[in-house]
Design an enzyme around this catalytic site. Structure first.
Site, PDB file in Angstrom:
ATOM      1  CD  GLU A 255     -17.911   0.790 -10.625  1.00  0.00           C
ATOM      2  OE1 GLU A 255     -17.325   0.551  -9.551  1.00  0.00           O
ATOM      3  OE2 GLU A 255     -18.914   1.503 -10.705  1.00  0.00           O
ATOM      4  CB  CYS A 294     -12.775  -4.786  -8.380  1.00  0.00           C
ATOM      5  SG  CYS A 294     -14.456  -5.426  -8.467  1.00  0.00           S
TER       6      CYS A 294
HETATM    7  P1  NAP Z   1      -6.876  -2.641 -17.630  1.00  0.00           P
HETATM    8  O1  NAP Z   1      -5.541  -2.972 -18.109  1.00  0.00           O
HETATM    9  O2  NAP Z   1      -7.177  -1.232 -17.278  1.00  0.00           O
HETATM   10  O3  NAP Z   1      -7.874  -3.164 -18.746  1.00  0.00           O
HETATM   11  C1  NAP Z   1      -9.256  -3.024 -18.611  1.00  0.00           C
HETATM   12  C2  NAP Z   1      -9.904  -2.937 -19.969  1.00  0.00           C
HETATM   13  O4  NAP Z   1      -9.517  -1.752 -20.618  1.00  0.00           O
HETATM   14  C3  NAP Z   1      -9.522  -4.082 -20.894  1.00  0.00           C
HETATM   15  O5  NAP Z   1     -10.640  -4.438 -21.653  1.00  0.00           O
HETATM   16  C4  NAP Z   1      -8.476  -3.448 -21.784  1.00  0.00           C
HETATM   17  O6  NAP Z   1      -8.381  -4.085 -23.027  1.00  0.00           O
HETATM   18  C5  NAP Z   1      -9.034  -2.077 -21.928  1.00  0.00           C
HETATM   19  N1  NAP Z   1      -8.093  -1.045 -22.301  1.00  0.00           N
HETATM   20  C6  NAP Z   1      -6.818  -0.917 -21.901  1.00  0.00           C
HETATM   21  N2  NAP Z   1      -6.299   0.214 -22.443  1.00  0.00           N
HETATM   22  C7  NAP Z   1      -7.279   0.782 -23.186  1.00  0.00           C
HETATM   23  C8  NAP Z   1      -7.356   1.968 -23.981  1.00  0.00           C
HETATM   24  N3  NAP Z   1      -6.325   2.795 -24.118  1.00  0.00           N
HETATM   25  N4  NAP Z   1      -8.514   2.238 -24.626  1.00  0.00           N
HETATM   26  C9  NAP Z   1      -9.573   1.416 -24.509  1.00  0.00           C
HETATM   27  N5  NAP Z   1      -9.551   0.283 -23.769  1.00  0.00           N
HETATM   28  C10 NAP Z   1      -8.414  -0.013 -23.104  1.00  0.00           C
HETATM   29  O7  NAP Z   1      -7.267  -3.510 -16.350  1.00  0.00           O
HETATM   30  P2  NAP Z   1      -7.151  -5.094 -16.208  1.00  0.00           P
HETATM   31  O8  NAP Z   1      -5.724  -5.431 -16.031  1.00  0.00           O
HETATM   32  O9  NAP Z   1      -7.919  -5.792 -17.270  1.00  0.00           O
HETATM   33  O10 NAP Z   1      -7.966  -5.319 -14.876  1.00  0.00           O
HETATM   34  C11 NAP Z   1      -7.370  -5.259 -13.612  1.00  0.00           C
HETATM   35  C12 NAP Z   1      -7.718  -3.957 -12.938  1.00  0.00           C
HETATM   36  O11 NAP Z   1      -9.116  -3.748 -12.993  1.00  0.00           O
HETATM   37  C13 NAP Z   1      -7.368  -3.968 -11.489  1.00  0.00           C
HETATM   38  O12 NAP Z   1      -6.722  -2.778 -11.177  1.00  0.00           O
HETATM   39  C14 NAP Z   1      -8.696  -4.034 -10.768  1.00  0.00           C
HETATM   40  O13 NAP Z   1      -8.724  -3.398  -9.526  1.00  0.00           O
HETATM   41  C15 NAP Z   1      -9.615  -3.366 -11.721  1.00  0.00           C
HETATM   42  N6  NAP Z   1     -10.977  -3.867 -11.580  1.00  0.00           N
HETATM   43  C16 NAP Z   1     -11.907  -3.059 -11.043  1.00  0.00           C
HETATM   44  C17 NAP Z   1     -13.216  -3.509 -10.910  1.00  0.00           C
HETATM   45  C18 NAP Z   1     -14.273  -2.639 -10.318  1.00  0.00           C
HETATM   46  O14 NAP Z   1     -15.457  -2.997 -10.386  1.00  0.00           O
HETATM   47  N7  NAP Z   1     -13.929  -1.541  -9.723  1.00  0.00           N
HETATM   48  C19 NAP Z   1     -13.543  -4.788 -11.348  1.00  0.00           C
HETATM   49  C20 NAP Z   1     -12.570  -5.578 -11.891  1.00  0.00           C
HETATM   50  C21 NAP Z   1     -11.270  -5.106 -12.010  1.00  0.00           C
HETATM   51  P3  NAP Z   1      -7.237  -5.172 -23.328  1.00  0.00           P
HETATM   52  O15 NAP Z   1      -7.383  -6.263 -22.363  1.00  0.00           O
HETATM   53  O16 NAP Z   1      -7.518  -5.574 -24.733  1.00  0.00           O
HETATM   54  O17 NAP Z   1      -5.952  -4.423 -23.165  1.00  0.00           O
END
Ligand code: NAP
Length: 675
Positions: A255, A294
């Site tokens: 997602e 999101c």
């Molecule tokens: P993110 O930077 O992609 O992080 C999401 C998760 O992935 C966090 O738990 C992060 O951990 C982890 N992560 C990052 N790099 C990783 C890797 N290489 N290996 C394993 N895990 C990794 O996103 P965010 O900034 O938290 O969230 C914002 C984004 O999420 C926005 O773009 C939003 O649109 C999207 N979102 C989508 C939905 C949906 O249902 N479609 C819902 C909510 C948010 P750390 O925090 O420890 O780095």
């Protein structure tokens, strides 16, 4: 400062020298997050060898009951979570979506499990497929829990709901979960997990929690495991390309970010109710969770003829928004999760470009420089077709206004988002709204189409619901969550089993046509615990006469020509003469199979799958073959549901009608004391 601890293999472990997390409102350090010292391989092993085995011992209803207990336990005391949640920048209303919404997802999945799944360990998917002329070789799809682990990697914005909406279907499926929380809000997730673990309601290892990096965990996953990700498209791309997904067959679902649209239909002029509803929803979506949702509306697509009115109405509504301390009751919008998140959003606003309609506000009760505050920001695209609002996601309180001239153009603009989670359509003309809805449906997981008649009851553009799918194609990640049982299936394996009817009966616990039957006396005299699938009654026969048909017709008022007029019946392409009412056949069948005295059968609550296979002419001798097909105990109620395969046949054993009769049957111990 809290040291956020991970919970794996039955113990908590944390480190004070981890990544520091700051309070979104004050900028003070609130937590240290690190998974140093956590043995992720052992966590995976623990989930599989301890929790998975224990979960698969439980039936769907057992697991549903546990989900309900956990949900109620969380809802009984949420104050401490609200306090923590304010530090993430969330207002009380934002926190309710996350905390109460998360517990609500557990309760919803509990209800779905009890209502829609059997009290069994195996779920039968679809009908038996006949694969041979004599019926001795048949096939059926069964669904069983995968023997792996549901690994979830979550975004920061919903630290409670984001975990629980994935945990609930995995648990119901019988699969243990390892959650990796996003670092900025991991302290909220930790508090929820601690509460759940301390309650002792879950089998050990059914929920494990990692704060900090999960480096190495993906390397031990295999084809029995699932990896569910919520977060940015960039991280989704990294995970999708991991060897675990590409080579080891891990089931992956993402997602990701989504440029959700709201469309004002041409007929929704400024004097319509839908115009006001649209404006309210856009502002609500921009400011709830400070736009860090999101599903938030990022693209506001309106008819060129109404754009000035829309812009003025949005500005007026946005001026009334109070931005500031999220713990204050009057605050409409709190802070973003952190300063770097705010910097990212401001940079994204610069990339989207266009003209700025409004990006200032007064901040109430806070220092906007110490905390991660920003004003709700409305942009206006200079060219709707080429604006980068279709490409860049400012994950904050930002939306871009753009115009269209024709409905086709509006649909094309929506589609430029490359696949989104949700879109809204507002308009009073239902045929217009239906054209837009159908046009944009292939680009979305959900479309929320509103007119004045449904607005008051609407659950809102931005709210994913347990019973409806949450996900979207393309840019939105291509995954699908929630949607009732659809997401439970995500953690299970569908298998086509082929063999004899007796084999399928043994595998599924449901009697399959052609399998052995036995006569232990009238089955309505047997208590739930005494009944076995395959227990059968072959009734006495009864002849249906023309007098019966006349009597039934005049008694019920059903004087349809096929029962009353021989010439008309013969003239039809279906009948050879007057026929018995199907409902007469059913009523007489009940007269043949019921046991009249009070006994274990408490009530008949319906029939399923009714088919009248062959017309029943006067003079036909009918009898009923009535077989116990499925049993499902309603735990704690003193009774169970019993489904009976029912076939009404003629003197030559031709099937006239077939259906499942649904009854409630008392347990012996609870006789007379059914609760
Ligand atoms: P993110 O930077 O992609 O992080 C999401 C998760 O992935 C966090 O738990 C992060 O951990 C982890 N992560 C990052 N790099 C990783 C890797 N290489 N290996 C394993 N895990 C990794 O996103 P965010 O900034 O938290 O969230 C914002 C984004 O999420 C926005 O773009 C939003 O649109 C999207 N979102 C989508 C939905 C949906 O249902 N479609 C819902 C909510 C948010 P750390 O925090 O420890 O780095």
């Amino acid at each position: 400062m809290r040291v956020v601890e991970s919970y794996t293999a039955g113990r908590w472990i944390g480190a004070a020298d981890g990544r520091l997390v700051r309070d979104a409102v004050t900028g003070a350090v609130v937590a240290s997050v690190s998974s140093d010292g956590v043995d992720l391989g052992a966590a995976h092993d623990h989930a599989r060898t301890v929790a998975g085995v224990a979960l698969r011992e439980l039936t769907f209803h057992d697991r549903a009951a546990i989900l309900r207990a956990v949900g109620k336990m969380l809802l009984a005391d949420t104050d401490y979570l609200y306090v923590l949640s304010h530090s993430t920048g969330a207002t009380r209303a934002d926190s309710a979506i996350d905390i109460d919404g998360g517990a609500g997802a557990l309760l919803a999945y509990s209800g779905i499990g009890r209502r829609e799944l059997p009290n069994q360990r195996v779920w039968v998917d679809g009908d038996v497929e006949g694969l041979s002329r004599d019926g001795s070789f048949v096939g059926q799809h069964i669904v069983t829990p995968r023997h792996g682990v549901a690994v979830q990697i979550n975004a920061f914005n919903f630290p409670t709901w984001g975990m629980l909406e994935k945990f609930a279907p995995a648990f119901l499926a019988g699969v243990p979960t390892i959650v990796k929380a996003a670092t900025p809000t991991a302290y909220v997730t930790e508090a929820v997990v601690r509460r759940i673990i301390d309650s002792g309601l879950l089998p050990e290892g059914a929920l494990q929690f990692v704060a900090g990096s999960v480096d190495g965990l993906l390397d031990v996953l295999d084809e029995q495991d699932t990896l569910s990700f919520t977060g940015s498209a960039a991280t989704a791309r990294i995970l999708r390309g991991h060897g675990a997904v590409l080579d080891a067959g891990v089931r992956f679902s993402a997602e990701a970010d989504s440029l959700n649209a709201a469309v004002l239909a041409p007929a929704a002029g400024p004097d319509t109710a839908e115009f006001g509803l649209f404006v309210d929803e856009v502002v609500n979506e921009m400011t709830t969770k400070a736009g860090q949702k999101c599903t938030a509306i990022r693209r506001v697509i309106v008819p060129a003829a109404h754009v000035t009115a829309v812009e003025e109405a949005l500005v007026e509504r946005m001026r009334g928004i109070t931005v500031g301390d999220p713990s204050l009751a009057d605050t409409d919008m709190g802070a973003l999760v952190g300063i770097s998140q705010r910097d990212d959003v401001l940079a994204a606003v610069g990339r989207v470009g266009g003209t700025t309609v409004i990006d200032t506000c007064d901040f109430v009760g806070v220092d906007p420089e110490r905390g991660a505050f920003m004003a709700p920001t409305l942009l206006r695209a200079t060219d709707a077709a080429t604006t980068l609002a279709h490409v860049v996601e400012p994950f904050g309180p930002v939306a871009t206004l753009m115009t269209y001239d024709t409905i086709d153009e509006a649909v094309d603009l929506v589609a430029k988002g490359g696949g989104s989670l949700v879109a809204s359509v507002y308009g009073p003309d239902l045929s217009e709204a239906a054209v837009v809805t159908l046009g944009i449906a292939p680009y979305h997981g959900r479309v929320h189409t509103i007119d004045a008649s449904s607005a008051a009851a609407s659950t809102g553009h931005g709210s994913p619901l347990p019973q409806l799918v949450h996900g979207g194609p393309g840019r939105a990640g291509g995954g699908e969550e929630l949607g009732g049982l659809r997401s439970v299936l995500h953690y299970m394996q569908r298998t086509a089993v082929q063999g004899s009817p007796d084999l399928l009966t043994a595998v599924t616990g449901s009697w399959v046509d052609g399998a052995a039957r036995r006569d232990k006396g009238h089955p309505f005299t047997l208590y739930f615990d005494e009944l076995e699938v395959g227990d059968c009654l072959d009734t006495e026969p009864r002849v249906i006469t023309l007098e019966d048909i006349e009597h039934f017709a005049h008694f019920t008022g059903d004087l349809f020509y096929a029962h009353m007029d021989d010439d008309a019946a013969k003239a039809s392409p279906i009948f050879e003469g007057r026929v018995a009412h199907g409902y007469l056949v059913l009523s007489m069948a009940a007269g043949l199979f019921v046991w009249p005295d009070p006994g274990p059968v408490l009530a008949n609550y319906g029939v399923d799958n009714l088919r009248f296979a062959t017309p029943t002419y006067p003079g036909t001798e009918i009898r009923v073959i009535f077989t116990c097909k499925e049993k499902s105990l309603r735990a704690g109620s003193g009774y169970g549901e019993v489904r009976w395969d029912t076939k009404v046949v003629d003197q030559d054993d031709n099937v006239l009608a077939s259906y499942d009769v649904l009854t409630m049957v008392a347990e012996r111990g609870a006789a007379g004391g059914v609760r």
